[in-house]
Write a protein that holds these residues in place. Sequence first.
Motif, short mmCIF file in Angstrom:
data_model
loop_
_atom_site.label_atom_id
_atom_site.label_comp_id
_atom_site.label_asym_id
_atom_site.label_seq_id
_atom_site.Cartn_x
_atom_site.Cartn_y
_atom_site.Cartn_z
N SER A 22 57.01 23.31 -2.56
CA SER A 22 55.89 23.17 -1.64
C SER A 22 54.91 22.25 -2.32
CB SER A 22 55.27 24.53 -1.30
OG SER A 22 54.37 24.38 -0.22
N GLY A 23 53.71 22.14 -1.81
CA GLY A 23 52.75 21.26 -2.45
C GLY A 23 51.59 20.95 -1.54
N CYS A 24 51.06 19.74 -1.70
CA CYS A 24 49.92 19.33 -0.89
C CYS A 24 50.08 17.88 -0.48
CB CYS A 24 48.61 19.54 -1.64
SG CYS A 24 48.43 18.55 -3.13
N THR A 25 49.39 17.54 0.60
CA THR A 25 49.44 16.20 1.16
C THR A 25 48.03 15.74 1.48
OG1 THR A 25 51.56 16.73 2.22
CG2 THR A 25 50.36 14.80 3.05
N VAL A 26 47.69 14.53 1.05
CA VAL A 26 46.46 13.89 1.51
C VAL A 26 46.90 12.87 2.55
CG1 VAL A 26 44.38 12.59 0.90
CG2 VAL A 26 45.38 14.20 -0.76
N HIS A 27 46.27 12.94 3.73
CA HIS A 27 46.70 12.07 4.84
C HIS A 27 45.49 11.62 5.64
CE1 HIS A 27 46.13 15.12 8.05
NE2 HIS A 27 46.35 15.96 7.05
N TYR A 28 45.70 10.52 6.37
CA TYR A 28 44.67 10.07 7.30
C TYR A 28 44.63 11.01 8.49
CZ TYR A 28 44.31 5.63 4.81
OH TYR A 28 44.09 4.67 3.85
N VAL A 29 43.44 11.20 9.04
CA VAL A 29 43.27 12.05 10.21
C VAL A 29 43.42 11.19 11.46
CG1 VAL A 29 41.61 13.48 11.49
CG2 VAL A 29 41.79 13.68 8.99
N ASN A 30 44.22 11.69 12.39
CA ASN A 30 44.32 11.07 13.71
C ASN A 30 44.14 12.15 14.76
OD1 ASN A 30 46.81 12.36 13.93
ND2 ASN A 30 48.00 10.53 13.52
N GLU A 31 44.47 11.85 16.01
CA GLU A 31 44.22 12.80 17.10
C GLU A 31 45.16 14.01 17.06
OE1 GLU A 31 44.68 9.45 17.71
OE2 GLU A 31 42.55 8.98 17.93
N LYS A 32 46.26 13.91 16.35
CA LYS A 32 47.23 15.02 16.30
C LYS A 32 47.07 15.79 14.99
CE LYS A 32 50.63 12.69 19.17
NZ LYS A 32 51.93 12.03 19.19
#
Length: 188
Positions: free
Chosen positions: A135-145
């Motif tokens: 498992s882990g973590c994710t940094v991501h851009y925010v979009n509408e979904k």
Amino acid sequence: MVTLNSKSKVAVFISGRGSNLKALIKNSKLKRSKYKISLVLSNKSNAKGLDFAKKNKIKNYFIEKKLSNFENRALKLIKINKIKIICLAGFMRILSPNFIKKAAIPIINIHPSLLPKLKGLNTHERAIKAKYKFSGCTVHYVNEKLDSGKIIIQKRVRVFKSDNPKSLAKKILKLEHKAYAEALQKII
């Protein structure tokens, strides 16, 4: 060399204890850091992260819980403070598509799973129940979904048979503190 004036101004939205905020503040003070935490906004008046912001002399505001009021006030504060990036750090609200469009700056989020697996809540319980090896973590851009934006960085950790949701959460939180600062440095 990066000088203080050339650092990108970042706003952090929080709802809770603010451990990721604390890690971002700590990393922002390093010489090699390309960012400065300039604004902290919370939708909860008792969010401990507001105390970290005060201690570090960072402008901070509690904005009432109603999402439309929060978003309208946040947009004004972002503009006034010349914010270049918004980081969601334990911000337990889903921003409206209207806010994302009007902000017109990158919004990033940290999520406690290896997206696209386990979007949403209760990720640690779900990872253990599914018997995931990692498992882990994710940094991501925010979009509408929800939890669907382009991935910036992921960090993973082994899930042992002896892990429970609490022990897994603790391991992943340590990764989050590193991953968020790395992701910010990467996108600036």
